[in-house]
Scaffold this active site. Structure first.
Site, PDB file in Angstrom:
ATOM      1  N   GLY A  64      13.740  -6.939 -34.044  1.00 60.70           N
ATOM      2  CA  GLY A  64      15.122  -7.217 -34.453  1.00 60.70           C
ATOM      3  C   GLY A  64      15.703  -6.007 -35.145  1.00 60.70           C
ATOM      4  O   GLY A  64      14.967  -5.111 -35.567  1.00 60.70           O
ATOM      5  N   CYS A  91       6.989  -5.681 -33.854  1.00 60.37           N
ATOM      6  CA  CYS A  91       7.926  -4.827 -34.591  1.00 60.37           C
ATOM      7  C   CYS A  91       8.489  -5.574 -35.806  1.00 60.37           C
ATOM      8  O   CYS A  91       7.747  -5.881 -36.723  1.00 60.37           O
ATOM      9  CB  CYS A  91       9.011  -4.324 -33.636  1.00 60.37           C
ATOM     10  SG  CYS A  91       9.876  -2.882 -34.270  1.00 60.37           S
ATOM     11  N   TYR A  92       9.766  -5.943 -35.814  1.00 57.36           N
ATOM     12  CA  TYR A  92      10.303  -6.694 -36.967  1.00 57.36           C
ATOM     13  C   TYR A  92       9.498  -7.966 -37.181  1.00 57.36           C
ATOM     14  O   TYR A  92       9.257  -8.380 -38.317  1.00 57.36           O
ATOM     15  CB  TYR A  92      11.773  -7.059 -36.708  1.00 57.36           C
ATOM     16  CG  TYR A  92      12.451  -7.725 -37.892  1.00 57.36           C
ATOM     17  CD1 TYR A  92      13.159  -6.978 -38.810  1.00 57.36           C
ATOM     18  CD2 TYR A  92      12.365  -9.111 -38.076  1.00 57.36           C
ATOM     19  CE1 TYR A  92      13.771  -7.587 -39.901  1.00 57.36           C
ATOM     20  CE2 TYR A  92      12.971  -9.726 -39.167  1.00 57.36           C
ATOM     21  CZ  TYR A  92      13.678  -8.960 -40.067  1.00 57.36           C
ATOM     22  OH  TYR A  92      14.267  -9.567 -41.150  1.00 57.36           O
ATOM     23  N   HIS A 186       5.954  -1.969 -28.902  1.00 56.95           N
ATOM     24  CA  HIS A 186       6.509  -2.998 -28.006  1.00 56.95           C
ATOM     25  C   HIS A 186       5.654  -3.152 -26.742  1.00 56.95           C
ATOM     26  O   HIS A 186       5.822  -2.387 -25.797  1.00 56.95           O
ATOM     27  CB  HIS A 186       7.948  -2.622 -27.622  1.00 56.95           C
ATOM     28  CG  HIS A 186       8.888  -2.741 -28.780  1.00 56.95           C
ATOM     29  ND1 HIS A 186       9.544  -3.916 -29.077  1.00 56.95           N
ATOM     30  CD2 HIS A 186       9.217  -1.859 -29.744  1.00 56.95           C
ATOM     31  CE1 HIS A 186      10.279  -3.737 -30.171  1.00 56.95           C
ATOM     32  NE2 HIS A 186      10.091  -2.500 -30.593  1.00 56.95           N
ATOM     33  N   GLU A 188       5.970  -5.344 -24.548  1.00 58.93           N
ATOM     34  CA  GLU A 188       6.762  -5.932 -23.459  1.00 58.93           C
ATOM     35  C   GLU A 188       7.445  -4.882 -22.588  1.00 58.93           C
ATOM     36  O   GLU A 188       7.861  -5.183 -21.476  1.00 58.93           O
ATOM     37  CB  GLU A 188       7.800  -6.916 -24.030  1.00 58.93           C
ATOM     38  CG  GLU A 188       8.954  -6.308 -24.836  1.00 58.93           C
ATOM     39  CD  GLU A 188       8.616  -6.045 -26.302  1.00 58.93           C
ATOM     40  OE1 GLU A 188       7.412  -5.952 -26.639  1.00 58.93           O
ATOM     41  OE2 GLU A 188       9.553  -5.893 -27.116  1.00 58.93           O
ATOM     42  N   SER A 240      28.658 -21.549  -4.159  1.00 56.95           N
ATOM     43  CA  SER A 240      29.514 -20.355  -4.179  1.00 56.95           C
ATOM     44  C   SER A 240      29.073 -19.333  -3.155  1.00 56.95           C
ATOM     45  O   SER A 240      29.807 -18.402  -2.849  1.00 56.95           O
ATOM     46  CB  SER A 240      29.462 -19.718  -5.563  1.00 56.95           C
ATOM     47  OG  SER A 240      28.176 -19.159  -5.770  1.00 56.95           O
ATOM     48  N   GLY A 241      27.848 -19.484  -2.653  1.00 54.05           N
ATOM     49  CA  GLY A 241      27.311 -18.438  -1.782  1.00 54.05           C
ATOM     50  C   GLY A 241      26.412 -17.501  -2.577  1.00 54.05           C
ATOM     51  O   GLY A 241      25.657 -16.730  -2.018  1.00 54.05           O
ATOM     52  N   GLY A 242      26.489 -17.574  -3.910  1.00 54.64           N
ATOM     53  CA  GLY A 242      25.623 -16.755  -4.768  1.00 54.64           C
ATOM     54  C   GLY A 242      24.198 -17.326  -4.790  1.00 54.64           C
ATOM     55  O   GLY A 242      23.950 -18.424  -4.278  1.00 54.64           O
ATOM     56  N   VAL A 243      23.298 -16.560  -5.399  1.00 53.38           N
ATOM     57  CA  VAL A 243      21.881 -16.930  -5.385  1.00 53.38           C
ATOM     58  C   VAL A 243      21.629 -18.270  -6.100  1.00 53.38           C
ATOM     59  O   VAL A 243      20.952 -19.159  -5.573  1.00 53.38           O
ATOM     60  CB  VAL A 243      21.035 -15.836  -6.090  1.00 53.38           C
ATOM     61  CG1 VAL A 243      19.569 -16.219  -6.132  1.00 53.38           C
ATOM     62  CG2 VAL A 243      21.227 -14.517  -5.406  1.00 53.38           C
ATOM     63  N   ASP A 244      22.198 -18.414  -7.297  1.00 51.48           N
ATOM     64  CA  ASP A 244      21.823 -19.568  -8.115  1.00 51.48           C
ATOM     65  C   ASP A 244      22.250 -20.888  -7.474  1.00 51.48           C
ATOM     66  O   ASP A 244      21.454 -21.827  -7.372  1.00 51.48           O
ATOM     67  CB  ASP A 244      22.424 -19.453  -9.527  1.00 51.48           C
ATOM     68  CG  ASP A 244      22.024 -18.159 -10.200  1.00 51.48           C
ATOM     69  OD1 ASP A 244      21.030 -17.554  -9.742  1.00 51.48           O
ATOM     70  OD2 ASP A 244      22.702 -17.734 -11.148  1.00 51.48           O
ATOM     71  N   SER A 245      23.502 -20.946  -7.020  1.00 47.85           N
ATOM     72  CA  SER A 245      23.934 -22.219  -6.436  1.00 47.85           C
ATOM     73  C   SER A 245      23.250 -22.456  -5.089  1.00 47.85           C
ATOM     74  O   SER A 245      22.954 -23.596  -4.734  1.00 47.85           O
ATOM     75  CB  SER A 245      25.457 -22.299  -6.326  1.00 47.85           C
ATOM     76  OG  SER A 245      25.944 -21.383  -5.387  1.00 47.85           O
ATOM     77  N   SER A 246      22.933 -21.390  -4.350  1.00 44.67           N
ATOM     78  CA  SER A 246      22.253 -21.574  -3.065  1.00 44.67           C
ATOM     79  C   SER A 246      20.839 -22.114  -3.270  1.00 44.67           C
ATOM     80  O   SER A 246      20.394 -23.025  -2.565  1.00 44.67           O
ATOM     81  CB  SER A 246      22.157 -20.253  -2.294  1.00 44.67           C
ATOM     82  OG  SER A 246      23.429 -19.732  -2.084  1.00 44.67           O
ATOM     83  N   LYS A 386      16.155 -15.206 -13.525  1.00 40.93           N
ATOM     84  CA  LYS A 386      16.695 -14.863 -12.208  1.00 40.93           C
ATOM     85  C   LYS A 386      15.595 -14.559 -11.181  1.00 40.93           C
ATOM     86  O   LYS A 386      15.644 -15.032 -10.045  1.00 40.93           O
ATOM     87  CB  LYS A 386      17.605 -13.638 -12.352  1.00 40.93           C
ATOM     88  CG  LYS A 386      18.431 -13.349 -11.136  1.00 40.93           C
ATOM     89  CD  LYS A 386      19.714 -14.119 -11.219  1.00 40.93           C
ATOM     90  CE  LYS A 386      20.668 -13.832 -10.117  1.00 40.93           C
ATOM     91  NZ  LYS A 386      21.905 -14.604 -10.299  1.00 40.93           N
TER      92      LYS A 386
END
Ligand code: XMP
Length: 530
Positions: A64, A91-92, A186, A188, A240-246, A386
């Site tokens: 942080g 870290c923090y 870090h 990650e 919508s044609g986007g990834v998430d809604s498809s 995603k």
């Protein structure tokens, strides 16, 4: 009223990441999932009851921007450190463990940023692969990524040092009896050599997790739970044609088949052949029931004479909602509204609520559907990042080139045509954008860009086409590289390729006489032009 939201059933082993505001918090949660363990992010000041309720198998405290050397900065609830559940502070996160348990942290004279050589002190379950034989042959140095101004100068009672660097005498610490661990660096970020291995040891060896979270393996469980929750009810989804809604549509269709109806609105602001692509993939390939509403004229009429970007977004959002409502009224007995909300949307809206973030652009999503629709909300992707959504999409049979496509904003070309939106402009822009994408794919650059597109500038410029003077419009090309879309850098496309793209656009599209390339970073520019 939109009632309860039904989401994914959580696996038994789960790690909680408590967020202290680090830019890497999402990355920590993603890395944990990459190690095969489900993770969620909660704000650091989440009430302890909610933390207990989550029943974490392990807890990670993120980094942080604050300093624990000041009295009123963020702290973890003391109960978290007494739970007996393994805790890893990064870290923090490590500094707050130290400060809260009786150690000491100071503002260091020498700050460590970037690659740092760290020496291991003895062996530890966290930093050493103690299952390898013989352990003594393991390397005693590690190249890690540091980013800190404060450092631990005295450990709390019960802790031992397990690594040190030139500027940090306690670069990693452990209290194995209380299962508390701290890393000044870090793990990650990919710059830390073996960082993922460290996280894996924390999760598998120290927390005892079994690495069972696989995006693909959740599909069956998800389908069962959707079937149970929805029963014989009907569901609608705005596609919508986007990834998430498809992906959401493909998953729901697998679970409930014809009980799902998708509404796809062709607003005239879509990419080239978008409506056909949606038809081919969703209807012909997967058999999803899609109602396509052709509403180009309605959108262009509503947008006529409007030049302000926010106003345009509002109009596009409003028209969309009206059409969606009209369509859903025609369908009988709908009980559920499905949405392709994904985990970063959940985190970002939680963050926006708590931090009262300033609105730079009001992003339009289906989230704006009115309560009066009396539908219950179904968000089966709400727990997924995603890349996990993409994996689910591929498993469900969506073509990879659709699933790995660049993001496309809800208002579509409406925010890529500067000023007033006109049908003629949209037609020219679609063609220019398609040439740009085609060339990126042909030159193996498409997936190197996080997002690329063309923008229409409604100004005229003089050119020569053949023997004739041309006086036509200008397009700008934009390609960016980014991890999280919060900051972005313009992509360095080889100049010859840019030249070839510009030449194709001007020669193949009557109406465009000039092409520019946008070299701005975000910030101060944004990714979209409006
Ligand atoms: P900006 O332009 O804010 O874009 O740097 C960051 C990301 O968000 C997308 N974007 C939108 N997405 N509705 C959306 O659904 C919107 O109104 C909108 N505006 C920007 C943009 O394409 C980029 O990926």
């Amino acid at each position: 009223m939109v009632a309860d939201t039904y989401t994914l059933e959580l696996p038994a082993e789960r790690v909680l990441v408590l967020d202290f505001g680090s830019q890497y918090t999402q990355l920590i949660a993603r890395r944990v999932r990459e190690c095969g363990v489900y993770s969620a992010i909660y704000p650091f000041d989440t009430p302890v009851d909610s933390i207990f309720e989550f029943q974490p198998t392990g807890i990670i405290l993120s980094g942080g921007p604050a300093t624990v050397t000041e009295e009123f900065t963020a702290r973890v609830a003391p109960e978290v450190l007494q739970l007996g559940v393994p805790v890893l502070g990064i870290c923090y996160g490590m500094q707050t463990i130290v400060a809260q348990l009786g150690g000491q942290v100071e503002n260091a004279l020498v700050h460590e940023y970037g690659h740092t050589e760290m020496n291991l002190v003895g062996t530890s379950e966290l930093l050493t692969d103690t299952s390898s034989d013989p352990v003594s042959e393991a390397s005693t140095t590690m190249n890690v990524w540091m980013s800190h101004g404060d450092r631990v100068i005295e450990m709390p009672p019960g802790f031992e040092s397990i690594a040190e660097s030139a500027a940090s005498p306690y670069a990693a610490i452990a209290d194995t009896s209380r299962h508390l661990y701290g890393l000044q660096f870090h793990p990650e970020v990919t710059h830390t050599e073996g960082g993922k291995e460290i996280l894996k040891r924390f999760l598998l060896v120290i927390c005892g997790c079994s690495s069972g979270w696989q995006t693909g393996s959740i599909i069956d469980a998800q389908i069962d739970s959707i079937k149970q929750i929805v029963g014989t009810d009907k569901v609608i989804l705005a596609l919508s044609g986007g990834v998430d809604s498809s992906v959401c549509a493909a998953l729901l269709h697998r679970a409930i088949g014809d009980q799902l109806t998708c509404i796809f609105v062709d607003n005239g602001l879509l990419r080239l052949n978008e409506a056909q692509i949606v038809r081919r993939n969703m209807v012909e390939k997967l058999g999803v029931d899609v109602v396509t509403v052709k509403a180009e004229d309605r959108f262009f009429t509503a947008l006529s004479g409007v030049t302000d970007p926010e106003e345009k977004r509002k109009i596009i959002g409003r028209e969309f909602i009206e059409i969606f409502q009209e369509q859903s009224r025609e369908l009988q007995g709908i009980k559920w509204l499905a949405q392709g909300t994904i985990y970063p949307d959940v985190i970002e809206s939680a963050g926006a609520n708590t931090q009262k973030a300033k609105v730079i652009k009001s992003h339009h999503n289906v989230g704006g559907l009115p309560d009066s629709m009396h539908l219950q909300l179904l968000e089966p992707l709400r727990e997924l990042f995603k890349d996990e959504v993409r994996e689910v999409g591929v498993e469900l049979g969506l073509p990879p080139d659709i699933v790995y496509r660049h993001p496309f904003p809800g208002p579509g070309l409406g925010v890529r045509i500067l000023g007033e939106v006109k049908k003629q402009y949209a037609e020219l822009l679609r063609l220019a954008d398609a040439i740009f994408m085609e060339e990126l794919v042909r030159n193996d650059l498409y997936y190197e860009a996080s997002q690329a597109f063309a923008v229409f500038l409604p100004v005229k410029s003089v050119g020569v086409v053949g023997d004739n003077r041309a006086y036509e419009y200008v397009v700008s090309l934009r390609a960016v590289q980014t991890q999280d879309f919060m900051t972005a850098r313009c992509m360095r496309i080889p100049f010859e390729i840019l030249e070839a793209i510009a030449s194709r656009i001007v020669n193949e599209i009557p109406g465009i006489s000039r092409v520019t390339y946008d070299i701005s970073s975000k910030p101060p520019a944004t990714i979209e032009w409006e």
